[in-house]
Design a protein around this motif. Structure first.
Motif, PDB file in Angstrom:
ATOM      1  N   SER A  15       0.857  -1.192   0.000  1.00 21.03           N
ATOM      2  CA  SER A  15       0.000   0.000   0.000  1.00 21.03           C
ATOM      3  C   SER A  15       0.890   1.238   0.000  1.00 21.03           C
ATOM      4  CB  SER A  15      -0.935   0.012   1.219  1.00 21.03           C
ATOM      5  OG  SER A  15      -0.197   0.125   2.400  1.00 21.03           O
ATOM      6  N   ALA A  16       0.581   2.178  -0.877  1.00 21.10           N
ATOM      7  CA  ALA A  16       1.291   3.464  -0.968  1.00 21.10           C
ATOM      8  C   ALA A  16       2.806   3.278  -1.090  1.00 21.10           C
ATOM      9  CB  ALA A  16       0.943   4.346   0.224  1.00 21.10           C
ATOM     10  N   ASN A  17       3.219   2.414  -2.005  1.00 15.99           N
ATOM     11  CA  ASN A  17       4.640   2.142  -2.257  1.00 15.99           C
ATOM     12  C   ASN A  17       5.394   1.633  -1.036  1.00 15.99           C
ATOM     13  OD1 ASN A  17       4.610   2.607  -4.977  1.00 15.99           O
ATOM     14  ND2 ASN A  17       5.113   4.769  -4.774  1.00 15.99           N
ATOM     15  N   LYS A  18       4.702   1.005  -0.116  1.00 16.29           N
ATOM     16  CA  LYS A  18       5.312   0.373   1.049  1.00 16.29           C
ATOM     17  C   LYS A  18       4.834  -1.078   1.114  1.00 16.29           C
ATOM     18  CE  LYS A  18       6.570   4.267   3.627  1.00 16.29           C
ATOM     19  NZ  LYS A  18       7.685   4.690   2.832  1.00 16.29           N
ATOM     20  N   ILE A  19       5.700  -1.931   1.611  1.00 18.74           N
ATOM     21  CA  ILE A  19       5.363  -3.337   1.799  1.00 18.74           C
ATOM     22  C   ILE A  19       5.418  -3.639   3.287  1.00 18.74           C
ATOM     23  CG2 ILE A  19       5.981  -5.723   1.254  1.00 18.74           C
ATOM     24  CD1 ILE A  19       7.447  -4.633  -1.229  1.00 18.74           C
ATOM     25  N   ASP A  20       4.289  -4.035   3.857  1.00 21.84           N
ATOM     26  CA  ASP A  20       4.239  -4.458   5.257  1.00 21.84           C
ATOM     27  C   ASP A  20       4.693  -5.912   5.319  1.00 21.84           C
ATOM     28  OD1 ASP A  20       3.195  -2.022   6.202  1.00 21.84           O
ATOM     29  OD2 ASP A  20       1.170  -2.623   5.608  1.00 21.84           O
ATOM     30  N   LEU A  21       5.868  -6.129   5.865  1.00 19.11           N
ATOM     31  CA  LEU A  21       6.441  -7.469   5.921  1.00 19.11           C
ATOM     32  C   LEU A  21       5.900  -8.233   7.119  1.00 19.11           C
ATOM     33  CD1 LEU A  21      10.130  -6.427   5.182  1.00 19.11           C
ATOM     34  CD2 LEU A  21       8.524  -7.465   3.577  1.00 19.11           C
ATOM     35  N   THR A  22       5.615  -9.525   6.924  1.00 13.46           N
ATOM     36  CA  THR A  22       5.190 -10.376   8.031  1.00 13.46           C
ATOM     37  C   THR A  22       6.394 -10.665   8.920  1.00 13.46           C
ATOM     38  OG1 THR A  22       5.651 -12.436   6.857  1.00 13.46           O
ATOM     39  CG2 THR A  22       3.430 -11.479   6.564  1.00 13.46           C
ATOM     40  N   LYS A  23       6.163 -11.185  10.096  1.00 11.09           N
ATOM     41  CA  LYS A  23       7.265 -11.538  11.005  1.00 11.09           C
ATOM     42  C   LYS A  23       8.190 -12.571  10.359  1.00 11.09           C
ATOM     43  CE  LYS A  23       6.252  -9.023  14.573  1.00 11.09           C
ATOM     44  NZ  LYS A  23       7.055  -7.830  14.808  1.00 11.09           N
ATOM     45  N   GLU A  24       7.593 -13.560   9.632  1.00  7.14           N
ATOM     46  CA  GLU A  24       8.404 -14.573   8.967  1.00  7.14           C
ATOM     47  C   GLU A  24       9.272 -13.948   7.874  1.00  7.14           C
ATOM     48  OE1 GLU A  24       5.000 -14.873   9.262  1.00  7.14           O
ATOM     49  OE2 GLU A  24       4.958 -16.302  10.914  1.00  7.14           O
ATOM     50  N   GLN A  25       8.715 -13.010   7.109  1.00  4.98           N
ATOM     51  CA  GLN A  25       9.473 -12.341   6.064  1.00  4.98           C
ATOM     52  C   GLN A  25      10.576 -11.467   6.656  1.00  4.98           C
ATOM     53  OE1 GLN A  25       6.118 -10.476   4.166  1.00  4.98           O
ATOM     54  NE2 GLN A  25       6.052 -11.993   2.523  1.00  4.98           N
ATOM     55  N   GLN A  26      10.288 -10.783   7.761  1.00  8.98           N
ATOM     56  CA  GLN A  26      11.306  -9.975   8.426  1.00  8.98           C
ATOM     57  C   GLN A  26      12.460 -10.858   8.892  1.00  8.98           C
ATOM     58  OE1 GLN A  26       9.844  -7.230  11.443  1.00  8.98           O
ATOM     59  NE2 GLN A  26       7.889  -7.076  10.366  1.00  8.98           N
ATOM     60  N   HIS A  27      12.140 -11.991   9.502  1.00 12.02           N
ATOM     61  CA  HIS A  27      13.166 -12.931   9.958  1.00 12.02           C
ATOM     62  C   HIS A  27      13.990 -13.436   8.778  1.00 12.02           C
ATOM     63  CE1 HIS A  27      15.086 -16.212  12.134  1.00 12.02           C
ATOM     64  NE2 HIS A  27      14.718 -16.997  11.136  1.00 12.02           N
ATOM     65  N   TYR A  28      13.318 -13.801   7.697  1.00 10.10           N
ATOM     66  CA  TYR A  28      14.008 -14.325   6.517  1.00 10.10           C
ATOM     67  C   TYR A  28      14.969 -13.299   5.929  1.00 10.10           C
ATOM     68  CZ  TYR A  28      14.674 -16.221   1.811  1.00 10.10           C
ATOM     69  OH  TYR A  28      15.223 -16.673   0.643  1.00 10.10           O
ATOM     70  N   LEU A  29      14.492 -12.068   5.745  1.00  9.41           N
ATOM     71  CA  LEU A  29      15.337 -11.037   5.150  1.00  9.41           C
ATOM     72  C   LEU A  29      16.501 -10.650   6.067  1.00  9.41           C
ATOM     73  CD1 LEU A  29      12.614  -8.724   3.583  1.00  9.41           C
ATOM     74  CD2 LEU A  29      14.237 -10.174   2.347  1.00  9.41           C
ATOM     75  N   ASN A  30      16.215 -10.485   7.362  1.00 12.52           N
ATOM     76  CA  ASN A  30      17.217  -9.969   8.287  1.00 12.52           C
ATOM     77  C   ASN A  30      18.150 -11.047   8.823  1.00 12.52           C
ATOM     78  OD1 ASN A  30      17.699  -8.890  11.450  1.00 12.52           O
ATOM     79  ND2 ASN A  30      18.081  -7.436   9.801  1.00 12.52           N
ATOM     80  N   ARG A  31      17.606 -12.186   9.242  1.00 15.54           N
ATOM     81  CA  ARG A  31      18.425 -13.215   9.899  1.00 15.54           C
ATOM     82  C   ARG A  31      18.973 -14.257   8.923  1.00 15.54           C
ATOM     83  NH1 ARG A  31      19.553 -11.745  15.174  1.00 15.54           N
ATOM     84  NH2 ARG A  31      17.807 -10.499  15.880  1.00 15.54           N
ATOM     85  N   VAL A  32      18.157 -14.645   7.944  1.00 17.70           N
ATOM     86  CA  VAL A  32      18.604 -15.687   7.017  1.00 17.70           C
ATOM     87  C   VAL A  32      19.450 -15.088   5.898  1.00 17.70           C
ATOM     88  CG1 VAL A  32      17.840 -17.484   5.414  1.00 17.70           C
ATOM     89  CG2 VAL A  32      16.607 -17.131   7.562  1.00 17.70           C
ATOM     90  N   LEU A  33      18.921 -14.062   5.223  1.00 17.75           N
ATOM     91  CA  LEU A  33      19.664 -13.438   4.115  1.00 17.75           C
ATOM     92  C   LEU A  33      20.658 -12.383   4.597  1.00 17.75           C
ATOM     93  CD1 LEU A  33      16.813 -13.005   1.483  1.00 17.75           C
ATOM     94  CD2 LEU A  33      18.489 -14.848   1.671  1.00 17.75           C
ATOM     95  N   ARG A  34      20.540 -11.978   5.867  1.00 17.42           N
ATOM     96  CA  ARG A  34      21.410 -10.982   6.478  1.00 17.42           C
ATOM     97  C   ARG A  34      21.366  -9.623   5.782  1.00 17.42           C
ATOM     98  NH1 ARG A  34      23.261 -13.796  10.454  1.00 17.42           N
ATOM     99  NH2 ARG A  34      24.207 -15.828  10.234  1.00 17.42           N
ATOM    100  N   LEU A  35      20.188  -9.245   5.329  1.00 16.66           N
ATOM    101  CA  LEU A  35      20.011  -7.915   4.750  1.00 16.66           C
ATOM    102  C   LEU A  35      19.839  -6.909   5.878  1.00 16.66           C
ATOM    103  CD1 LEU A  35      17.546  -8.570   1.768  1.00 16.66           C
ATOM    104  CD2 LEU A  35      20.039  -8.482   1.740  1.00 16.66           C
TER     105      LEU A  35
END
Length: 162
Positions: A15-35
């Motif tokens: 919505s409005a050029n923003k993506i609300d990430l789920t907790k699982e997606q946040q974990h995947y991006l930050n902890r697994v992919l280390r972004l």
């Protein structure tokens, strides 16, 4: 942009050029992919749209800002539906993974008189997650639809089209 990681999101998350990430997606991006904040990735909605996105931080967690839409066309020119009988064990997981990587648009699991597996709702949800992950991995635009299991006779009589 093939070097960027891909993430499947739903249209409801955008919505409005923003993506609300789920907790699982946040974990995947930050902890697994280390972004980290400021890193780029590709968001895909599974319906043919890709966006370049930047990971950002807010008080409640991570979210992503869409910077631009990416125009690519990597799908087959025809919509292929795979109707496959359920093997015993967890063999259908691999059928879903390989079919998604090969470009199948939809997968219909069927039961027959000799089918041993009686899949639960959790199993069908697992197959849908596997299809989404395989679509991300193989850089597909479309996430294949995985239908609820049907009897063989009913699956043959139904006309599956996208």
């Amino acid at each position: 942009m093939a070097q960027l990681q891909r993430l499947a999101v739903t249209a409801a998350q955008i919505s409005a050029n923003k993506i609300d990430l789920t907790k699982e997606q946040q974990h995947y991006l930050n902890r697994v992919l280390r972004l980290q904040a400021g890193d780029r990735f590709i968001a895909m909605d599974g319906c043919g749209h890709w966006w370049s996105a930047i990971l950002e931080v807010q008080e409640t967690g991570l979210f992503a800002s869409i910077t631009e839409e990416i125009a690519v066309n990597r799908e087959l020119p025809v919509a292929v539906t795979l109707i496959a009988a359920l093997p015993k064990g967890n063999g259908f997981d691999e059928v879903v993974r390989q079919a998604a990587e090969l470009g199948v648009a939809s997968i219909v699991p069927v039961t027959s008189d000799r089918t041993l597996l009686k899949p639960s709702t959790q199993k069908v949800d697992r197959w849908r997650r596997i299809a989404a992950e395989a679509a991300e991995q193989s850089e597909r635009q479309i996430v294949p639809t995985v239908y609820e299991p049907l009897s063989f006779d009913l699956a043959v009589r139904m006309n599956y089209r996208l």
